[in-house]
Design a protein around this motif. Structure first.
Motif, PDB file in Angstrom:
ATOM      1  N   ALA A 155       0.957  -1.230   0.015  1.00 53.05           N
ATOM      2  CA  ALA A 155       0.037   0.036  -0.004  1.00 53.05           C
ATOM      3  C   ALA A 155       0.940   1.463  -0.187  1.00 53.05           C
ATOM      4  CB  ALA A 155      -0.902   0.096   1.148  1.00 53.05           C
ATOM      5  N   ASP A 156       1.333   1.440  -1.269  1.00 49.41           N
ATOM      6  CA  ASP A 156       2.063   2.800  -1.389  1.00 49.41           C
ATOM      7  C   ASP A 156       1.301   3.596  -2.034  1.00 49.41           C
ATOM      8  OD1 ASP A 156       4.189   1.372  -0.409  1.00 49.41           O
ATOM      9  OD2 ASP A 156       5.211   0.997  -2.149  1.00 49.41           O
ATOM     10  N   LEU A 157       0.626   4.726  -1.341  1.00 53.67           N
ATOM     11  CA  LEU A 157      -0.337   5.712  -1.922  1.00 53.67           C
ATOM     12  C   LEU A 157      -0.108   7.061  -1.133  1.00 53.67           C
ATOM     13  CD1 LEU A 157      -3.527   3.674  -0.689  1.00 53.67           C
ATOM     14  CD2 LEU A 157      -2.848   4.313  -3.076  1.00 53.67           C
ATOM     15  N   VAL A 158      -0.471   7.962  -2.170  1.00 53.90           N
ATOM     16  CA  VAL A 158      -0.583   9.467  -1.501  1.00 53.90           C
ATOM     17  C   VAL A 158      -1.779   9.841  -2.079  1.00 53.90           C
ATOM     18  CG1 VAL A 158       0.757  11.631  -1.940  1.00 53.90           C
ATOM     19  CG2 VAL A 158       1.867   9.501  -2.775  1.00 53.90           C
ATOM     20  N   VAL A 159      -2.279  10.695  -1.190  1.00 54.76           N
ATOM     21  CA  VAL A 159      -3.833  11.106  -0.837  1.00 54.76           C
ATOM     22  C   VAL A 159      -3.875  12.601  -0.895  1.00 54.76           C
ATOM     23  CG1 VAL A 159      -5.854  11.202   0.242  1.00 54.76           C
ATOM     24  CG2 VAL A 159      -4.434   9.110   0.624  1.00 54.76           C
ATOM     25  N   TYR A 160      -4.539  13.197  -1.627  1.00 56.30           N
ATOM     26  CA  TYR A 160      -4.827  14.745  -2.208  1.00 56.30           C
ATOM     27  C   TYR A 160      -6.140  15.297  -1.581  1.00 56.30           C
ATOM     28  CZ  TYR A 160      -0.071  13.915  -4.229  1.00 56.30           C
ATOM     29  OH  TYR A 160       1.007  13.677  -4.373  1.00 56.30           O
ATOM     30  N   ASP A 161      -6.246  16.336  -1.283  1.00 54.18           N
ATOM     31  CA  ASP A 161      -7.648  17.060  -1.227  1.00 54.18           C
ATOM     32  C   ASP A 161      -8.470  17.286  -2.421  1.00 54.18           C
ATOM     33  OD1 ASP A 161      -7.671  17.127   1.823  1.00 54.18           O
ATOM     34  OD2 ASP A 161      -6.464  19.087   1.467  1.00 54.18           O
ATOM     35  N   ALA A 162      -7.813  17.215  -3.524  1.00 55.16           N
ATOM     36  CA  ALA A 162      -8.357  17.398  -4.890  1.00 55.16           C
ATOM     37  C   ALA A 162      -7.700  16.553  -5.824  1.00 55.16           C
ATOM     38  CB  ALA A 162      -8.258  18.915  -5.262  1.00 55.16           C
ATOM     39  N   ASP A 163      -8.145  16.715  -7.127  1.00 61.24           N
ATOM     40  CA  ASP A 163      -7.533  15.936  -8.095  1.00 61.24           C
ATOM     41  C   ASP A 163      -6.333  16.615  -8.905  1.00 61.24           C
ATOM     42  OD1 ASP A 163      -6.791  14.138 -10.262  1.00 61.24           O
ATOM     43  OD2 ASP A 163      -8.906  13.329 -10.524  1.00 61.24           O
TER      44      ASP A 163
END
Length: 368
Positions: free
Chosen positions: A335-343
């Motif tokens: 699970a190598d993920l980066v999460v952002y508030d927008a696209d």
């Protein structure tokens, strides 16, 4: 030891090219596309737009302005990259031994290319292995292939102070033998090139990837596109060419003029790559004179050059992962993920502010 809580990522989760879901779960460091049974109330939920971990394909962990840096400095470099969302690095040449990074689950995955291979006084002092004779290149390639992780880095051209301008470092037959030797060792070859003159021999030798590519002509770009050879434009680095030219004006006016020309057309060159169908990779050239953690700046430069934001995001994430053999996100993957508030595919500047970074399934706090 208490088991880490399950992490629920909700919103838009991009798994790869054309593959999106609304929810994924992270359990024991692995990705699940279905809701695990028996979830407890302490599950952590993160809402936003999630991408596979970003990739910096031209980065130099362990390298500073004067050469190799101590491990604690290299660690800070790697943490800066991780905090920017970069979870996979192709280290495009470093004089430091960074194999210890592999033992650190809190640091990005690192694919090494060994040391830059160059000639005496034909590259930056302290960076590369300077070969006394061009004939030594095939053996040096084999040595660096054994030290690296499937990659070897060649310096294809640099300033020749006697000529006063950029010039190739290697004869064509030596390059061909060296690339063949690398392929025999199951390694791919990437090559630094600023000039036009070095490119034909590099293409004839069968190099696998081109770094910078500032001097490619329209005909050479067509060949690169037809052969599927990726190019890493490193616009942050090319953005420094005007300053380099100013330093060289007095002693090397031909070189200075060339660097100004390459600087002035840098965006048009990248637009030409994109229009021709060249596979563009994203690399900051961090290390040396460029700070680590600037993947968002490099992506913004590519958009400024005319590459659409969705293509840049793909190039900085799942497309580069696929190219380097780490693939898209699937059931059971790390699970190598980066999460952002927008696209960021709608606004590339979103990449500047990751909401959450999950490396090997663990939520990583900035700087730690």
């Amino acid at each position: 030891m208490a088991q880490a809580p399950v992490i629920h990522v909700h919103g838009t989760v991009v798994l790869g090219d054309g593959r999106e879901v609304g929810d994924v779960w992270v359990e024991d460091g692995r990705l699940s596309l279905t809701r695990p049974s028996g979830l407890t109330a302490d599950m952590l939920r993160i809402d936003g737009v999630a991408l596979p971990g970003l990739v910096d394909v031209h980065c130099h962990v362990g390298l500073g302005a004067d050469g190799a840096v101590p491990p604690e400095v290299a660690e800070a470099q790697a943490i800066a990259d991780r905090d920017s969302g970069v979870l996979l690095v192709r280290d495009a040449g470093s004089p430091a031994d960074t194999r210890w990074v592999d033992d650190r689950p809190d640091l990005p995955r690192l694919l090494r290319a060994g040391r830059h291979l160059a000639r005496p006084k034909r590259y930056i002092r302290g960076y590369g292995d300077e070969l006394s004779s061009p004939a030594d290149l095939p053996d040096a390639v084999a040595r660096e292939a054994a030290r690296g992780d499937g990659w070897v880095k060649l310096v294809g051209d640099w300033i020749d102070r006697e000529a006063g301008d950029l010039a190739p470092l290697w004869p064509g037959d030596v390059l061909a033998a060296a690339v063949a030797r690398a392929h025999d060792e199951a390694a791919r070859v990437t090559v630094h090139t600023f000039s036009t003159e070095a490119v034909d021999d590099l293409l004839a030798a069968g190099v696998d990837c081109i770094e910078h590519g500032t001097g490619l002509t329209a005909d050479q770009v067509r060949v690169v596109a037809e052969r599927g050879i990726p190019v890493t434009p490193t616009l942050l680095q090319v953005g420094q060419f005007e300053a380099i030219a100013a330093q060289a004006d007095a002693r090397y006016p031909r070189f200075a003029a060339r660097m100004r020309f390459l600087h002035a057309r840098r965006y048009a060159q990248v637009a030409a790559f994109h229009e021709a169908g060249v596979r563009i990779l994203v690399g900051t050239d961090a290390g040396g004179t460029i700070a680590h953690g600037r993947i968002a700046d490099e992506c913004a430069e590519l958009v400024a050059a005319g590459v659409p934001a969705p293509a840049v995001v793909a190039a900085a994430s799942w497309d580069a992962r696929s190219y380097l053999g780490h693939g898209e996100l699937v059931e059971g993957a790390s699970a190598d993920l980066v999460v952002y508030d927008a696209d960021p595919r709608s606004d590339i500047d979103v990449l500047r502010s990751p909401r959450a970074v999950l490396l090997r399934g663990v939520l990583r706090e900035p700087g730690r």
